[in-house]
Design a protein around this motif. Structure first.
Motif, PDB file in Angstrom:
ATOM      1  N   GLU A   1      -8.940 -12.884  -0.933  1.00 53.14           N
ATOM      2  CA  GLU A   1      -8.053 -12.525  -2.037  1.00 53.14           C
ATOM      3  C   GLU A   1      -8.554 -11.272  -2.737  1.00 53.14           C
ATOM      4  OE1 GLU A   1      -6.399 -14.475  -6.269  1.00 53.14           O
ATOM      5  OE2 GLU A   1      -7.939 -15.512  -5.085  1.00 53.14           O
ATOM      6  N   ARG A   2      -7.653 -10.354  -3.002  1.00 49.89           N
ATOM      7  CA  ARG A   2      -7.992  -9.163  -3.766  1.00 49.89           C
ATOM      8  C   ARG A   2      -7.633  -9.386  -5.236  1.00 49.89           C
ATOM      9  NH1 ARG A   2      -8.250  -4.578  -0.388  1.00 49.89           N
ATOM     10  NH2 ARG A   2      -8.937  -5.296   1.669  1.00 49.89           N
TER      11      ARG A   2
ATOM     12  N   TRP B   1      -6.058  -8.829  -9.025  1.00 50.79           N
ATOM     13  CA  TRP B   1      -4.722  -8.438  -9.442  1.00 50.79           C
ATOM     14  C   TRP B   1      -4.571  -6.924  -9.521  1.00 50.79           C
ATOM     15  CZ3 TRP B   1       0.119  -9.459  -9.625  1.00 50.79           C
ATOM     16  CH2 TRP B   1       0.973  -8.819 -10.528  1.00 50.79           C
TER      17      TRP B   1
ATOM     18  N   GLU C   1      -5.551  -4.738  -7.621  1.00 51.69           N
ATOM     19  CA  GLU C   1      -5.248  -4.204  -6.296  1.00 51.69           C
ATOM     20  C   GLU C   1      -3.948  -4.771  -5.728  1.00 51.69           C
ATOM     21  OE1 GLU C   1      -8.505  -4.271  -3.505  1.00 51.69           O
ATOM     22  OE2 GLU C   1      -9.981  -4.161  -5.124  1.00 51.69           O
ATOM     23  N   ARG C   2      -3.512  -5.900  -6.245  1.00 56.20           N
ATOM     24  CA  ARG C   2      -2.301  -6.542  -5.724  1.00 56.20           C
ATOM     25  C   ARG C   2      -1.035  -6.131  -6.474  1.00 56.20           C
ATOM     26  NH1 ARG C   2      -1.501 -11.621  -6.473  1.00 56.20           N
ATOM     27  NH2 ARG C   2      -3.076 -12.116  -8.055  1.00 56.20           N
ATOM     28  N   LYS C   3      -1.193  -5.739  -7.734  1.00 64.98           N
ATOM     29  CA  LYS C   3      -0.008  -5.641  -8.582  1.00 64.98           C
ATOM     30  C   LYS C   3       0.994  -4.600  -8.109  1.00 64.98           C
ATOM     31  CE  LYS C   3      -1.888  -2.564 -12.178  1.00 64.98           C
ATOM     32  NZ  LYS C   3      -2.176  -2.446 -13.641  1.00 64.98           N
TER      33      LYS C   3
ATOM     34  N   ASN D   1       4.090 -11.360   2.974  1.00 62.82           N
ATOM     35  CA  ASN D   1       3.209 -11.096   1.831  1.00 62.82           C
ATOM     36  C   ASN D   1       1.990 -10.275   2.230  1.00 62.82           C
ATOM     37  OD1 ASN D   1       2.037 -13.158   3.290  1.00 62.82           O
ATOM     38  ND2 ASN D   1       1.442 -14.372   1.506  1.00 62.82           N
ATOM     39  N   ARG D   2       1.983  -9.730   3.450  1.00 61.39           N
ATOM     40  CA  ARG D   2       0.886  -8.873   3.909  1.00 61.39           C
ATOM     41  C   ARG D   2       1.411  -7.905   4.952  1.00 61.39           C
ATOM     42  NH1 ARG D   2      -4.388 -11.006   7.189  1.00 61.39           N
ATOM     43  NH2 ARG D   2      -2.675 -11.639   8.566  1.00 61.39           N
TER      44      ARG D   2
ATOM     45  N   VAL E   1      -3.739  -6.466   2.843  1.00 58.13           N
ATOM     46  CA  VAL E   1      -3.868  -7.054   1.520  1.00 58.13           C
ATOM     47  C   VAL E   1      -2.719  -8.030   1.278  1.00 58.13           C
ATOM     48  CG1 VAL E   1      -3.955  -6.608  -0.956  1.00 58.13           C
ATOM     49  CG2 VAL E   1      -5.003  -4.991   0.638  1.00 58.13           C
ATOM     50  N   TYR E   2      -3.058  -9.268   0.947  1.00 59.82           N
ATOM     51  CA  TYR E   2      -2.036 -10.226   0.540  1.00 59.82           C
ATOM     52  C   TYR E   2      -1.598  -9.906  -0.886  1.00 59.82           C
ATOM     53  CZ  TYR E   2      -3.273 -13.407   4.413  1.00 59.82           C
ATOM     54  OH  TYR E   2      -3.503 -13.976   5.641  1.00 59.82           O
ATOM     55  N   ASN E   3      -0.291  -9.704  -1.101  1.00 59.08           N
ATOM     56  CA  ASN E   3       0.138  -9.503  -2.477  1.00 59.08           C
ATOM     57  C   ASN E   3       0.131 -10.804  -3.273  1.00 59.08           C
ATOM     58  OD1 ASN E   3       2.566 -10.807  -1.784  1.00 59.08           O
ATOM     59  ND2 ASN E   3       3.762  -8.915  -1.724  1.00 59.08           N
ATOM     60  N   SER E   4       0.111 -11.937  -2.572  1.00 57.58           N
ATOM     61  CA  SER E   4      -0.025 -13.258  -3.171  1.00 57.58           C
ATOM     62  C   SER E   4      -0.351 -14.232  -2.049  1.00 57.58           C
ATOM     63  CB  SER E   4       1.269 -13.680  -3.871  1.00 57.58           C
ATOM     64  OG  SER E   4       1.190 -15.017  -4.342  1.00 57.58           O
TER      65      SER E   4
END
Length: 302
Positions: free
Chosen positions: A27-28, A30, A32-34, A275-276, A281-284
């Motif tokens: 998990e990255r 937030w 990096e995910r936002k 989601n990837r 990177v998984y965004n969620s």
């Protein structure tokens, strides 16, 4: 003379994974995910009359999402701007996770909204039965400005640990739908209803079964229309790759009738988004579910 018309509407639901300070393996953070998540929301709502239902949203994430959706808009330009309804579940204000509904006020007039705690004391922050966490449903009544049609919108996130609490939560939600449909809570002629969110319940488990039973006004949008035409994936929860649990379908958009008993919805499209992508990177740990529906209603010719 009565004639029929249709209101096209896109509904997107996504558990965006709260901004934890202790990420899982894979998990990255937030930060990096936002942007990846914002890109998903902006792209999939552009040029649509849309509702966005998000779960596990902490207040700082709420601010980021709202700012991202409204990027490039001035404070005086209300065309296509976004707003939201919802509260933090822990205190009814900003503490804890939101199950927020985002909408565009230029398209939808907010008539009424409330948060209901999925417990034996639904008017105050609380949990009951075997729930591990406080759980809520966010409820809004919206009228479409162009067509005049009114929709009951609901967003929820049921407990991940307590089987009984999920069942009781489903029953509370169904009772609330009946209150609105009967006019006991809000005297509106509802054209349609939708319930979106993370149920933490697979299709053979308690909450899903209760919410889609034969006596329920709700149906699973993913089982309407031609399944061969669905886009994307089937499962909606993936984890971040190291949880040791099988991926599963636990996120749903359920559609229902409003004041009238007939089912007013036609499902034009159903998708479970990736989601990837190439960046890895998984965004969620969840995938977004998107439904394109048409809400049927009667008009009276002059």
């Amino acid at each position: 003379m009565k004639t029929s018309a249709e209101l096209p509407l896109r509904i997107l639901t996504h558990n965006i994974r709260y901004a934890t300070s202790s990420p899982f393996k894979g998990e990255r953070p937030w930060s990096e995910r936002k942007q990846l998540l914002l890109n998903e929301l902006v792209y999939n709502t552009r040029n649509h009359d849309s509702f966005v239902c998000l779960q596990e949203v902490l207040h700082n994430q709420l601010v980021d999402v709202l700012s991202g959706l409204n990027a490039g808009q001035t404070t005086t330009d209300h065309n296509n701007r976004w707003d939201y309804i919802g509260v933090g579940r822990d205190d009814g204000h900003q503490a804890g996770e939101y199950s927020a509904i985002f909408y565009q006020p230029s398209t939808w007039k907010l008539r009424h909204w409330e948060t209901v705690w999925l417990s034996e004391t639904p008017d105050v922050p609380s949990k009951s039965w075997d729930a591990a966490s406080i759980r809520i449903v966010t409820i809004g009544v919206f009228t479409h400005r162009s067509s005049g049609q009114t929709v009951l919108a609901m967003c929820t996130h049921l407990d991940d640990q307590g089987s009984r609490s999920r069942l009781e939560a489903a029953r509370i939600i169904l009772r609330k739908i009946e209150e609105y449909r009967s006019g006991k809570t809000y005297g509106s002629d509802l054209s349609g209803v939708f319930l979106a969110g993370d149920f933490n319940s697979q299709a053979d488990q308690e909450a899903y079964i209760e919410l889609t039973a034969s006596g329920s006004p709700l149906v699973d949008s993913g089982k309407q229309g031609d399944a061969a035409a669905h886009y994307g994936n089937e499962v909606t929860w993936t984890g971040f790759g190291y949880e040791g649990q099988d991926p599963s379908r636990i996120d749903y958009i359920l559609l229902g009738s409003g004041t009238h008993l007939k089912t007013p919805w036609t499902v034009e499209g159903y998708a479970v988004l990736a989601n990837r992508f190439d960046d890895g990177v998984y965004n969620s740990d969840h995938r977004a579910v998107v439904v394109d529906g048409r809400l049927l209603f009667d008009t009276v010719a002059g």
